[in-house]
Design a protein around this motif. Sequence first.
Motif, PDB file in Angstrom:
ATOM      1  N   LEU A  81      37.397  42.476  37.365  1.00 23.50           N
ATOM      2  CA  LEU A  81      38.022  41.176  37.468  1.00 23.50           C
ATOM      3  C   LEU A  81      39.535  41.102  37.997  1.00 23.50           C
ATOM      4  O   LEU A  81      40.142  42.049  37.463  1.00 23.50           O
ATOM      5  N   THR A  82      39.710  40.061  38.973  1.00 25.20           N
ATOM      6  CA  THR A  82      41.047  40.165  39.268  1.00 25.20           C
ATOM      7  C   THR A  82      41.488  38.776  39.769  1.00 25.20           C
ATOM      8  O   THR A  82      40.837  38.073  40.158  1.00 25.20           O
ATOM      9  N   CYS A  83      42.923  38.595  39.812  1.00 24.03           N
ATOM     10  CA  CYS A  83      43.275  37.079  40.015  1.00 24.03           C
ATOM     11  C   CYS A  83      43.651  37.227  41.574  1.00 24.03           C
ATOM     12  O   CYS A  83      43.548  35.961  42.174  1.00 24.03           O
ATOM     13  N   HIS A  84      43.589  38.196  42.448  1.00 25.24           N
ATOM     14  CA  HIS A  84      43.544  38.183  43.894  1.00 25.24           C
ATOM     15  C   HIS A  84      43.081  39.569  44.432  1.00 25.24           C
ATOM     16  O   HIS A  84      43.145  40.304  43.804  1.00 25.24           O
ATOM     17  N   GLU A  85      42.562  39.452  45.858  1.00 27.91           N
ATOM     18  CA  GLU A  85      41.873  40.508  46.216  1.00 27.91           C
ATOM     19  C   GLU A  85      43.171  41.504  46.711  1.00 27.91           C
ATOM     20  O   GLU A  85      44.070  41.187  47.152  1.00 27.91           O
TER      21      GLU A  85
END
Length: 531
Positions: A81-85
């Motif tokens: 999971l991440t907040c931005h690519e």
Amino acid sequence: MRCMLIDDDIPTVEALRGIVNWEEFGITEVVSAHNIQDAKQLFAGGEPDLIICDIEMPRGSGIDMIQWAREQQYEGGFIFLTCHESFSFASKAIAYDADSYLVKPLDKQELEAALRKAMDTLKQKIMLGEYRKLGQAWLKNQDLLERTFWSDVLTAAISPRLQLIQSEVQKRELSVSTHPDYLLLLVSVPRSGIEREWDESIFSYALSNLVTEILSSRVNGGRIIPYQADKIFYISVVAESQVDMGWLQERAEEIIQLCRDYLKCAATCYFSEPAGITGLSQLKTELEQADESNLIFRGRVHVPGQPFHYDLTERFTLDTELFTLLFVQKEKAQIVNRLKKELERLASLSKLDAATLHSIREDLVQVVYSLLARHHIQAHRLFADAHSQRLAQAAESSVFDFMKWAQALTDKTVDSIKEVLESEGVVERAKRFIQENYTRELSREDVAASVYLTADYLAKVFKNGTGQSINEYLNGCRIRAAQQLLIESTASIGEIAMDTGFDTISYFSTVFKKLTGETPAAYRLRHKAVL
């Protein structure tokens, strides 16, 4: 199955727990951690089947987690999971075999699709793992079945008739051809040549592993058969005759070198001529016979057509007069050193074959037995202990074993003759034997045997040393013990007679009165009255 959620954001973890119907994916337990350190501790309590992990966390990233997990041989699913690519994050995730890479905020359908993909991949891995285990077990079982077959062929447990051997191949469902010619490589290591620290079963296992590893590229494990004879560790290797002989000889040299370097032993390798499968048991016997007769050409590779070359134009004879003189002079070190130098000289000239070593042994035994007889020492009793017997049985196996036996033979012979010449020492040993054994039936021969002398000779020495016969000294020991029992115990006179080695009460009473001047009953009464 078990899933681990790793995210430093507690609301995200709780949202993940609630958004997914975990049982639908076969997951029955969900655990959570809020940093990499806590996740590693949970890992120690039991590996999860699937990890869902945030990449960006303050106390260690998700990339750190997957890298650590893969180093632990973890093969489970991994969803990031991440907040931005980020291409950098994505490429690293792919490198560590992550299943998916999801960007927050999470979409339920995307998450469930990622979960479905991860669980399908995991099931495939599990299935492949089981197949791999089954395949490895099948291969091991095939090796064992083939090794048993070749062992039966080599020992002629399967009669060496082509039809019978072919029948066994079919029964055992082996992919073994009975038509080509085969050759044997025999690896030999004498038991006496391994270090004492080795447990024999562990040494045999280590030797087998070493040979298997060296030959594994061209000879399968089922054709490498370890076994043991009384004095030798053997490994027979069955190779098809078309195998490159040069390669095999190089591998045999490597086996010898690695045995020397790592197992600290001297291995010898023998090759046979090619033969059909029905002739293998005879080839094995011939190679073992060659090894048995090999005294000075060990630690080498021996190939067909190059027999051991001994110079036997003039047979060696031991100088028995010289060795007799050295024994008389009790020169133990000189005896052993002269023998060692003679054997080394004969070996250097290629004159030391099995027959020569046997004749040297016989001549040395003649010298020793003649001297022992002269001093009335019974050789068959002197060398009756188990250690002496083992050394004697192995004496002609190798020069090393011969010298171990010769050293022990020399020590016992010289020490025994010394004791006889110092008659006090022999008498004291005989007296101690009587003192320790007077309660049982004891003859003059029994006492003589305890000091390795003839009964007549010991009787003479004993009389000169003590002024008593052996029987008189024995009766004295018995009566002294009886006197103490009469005073201190309440046992009957008959019981005391038996306990001190007398056959009958009458004989006990006769001897007691002769030595003390009174009967046992009177002696007891007098001393009880005093007490």
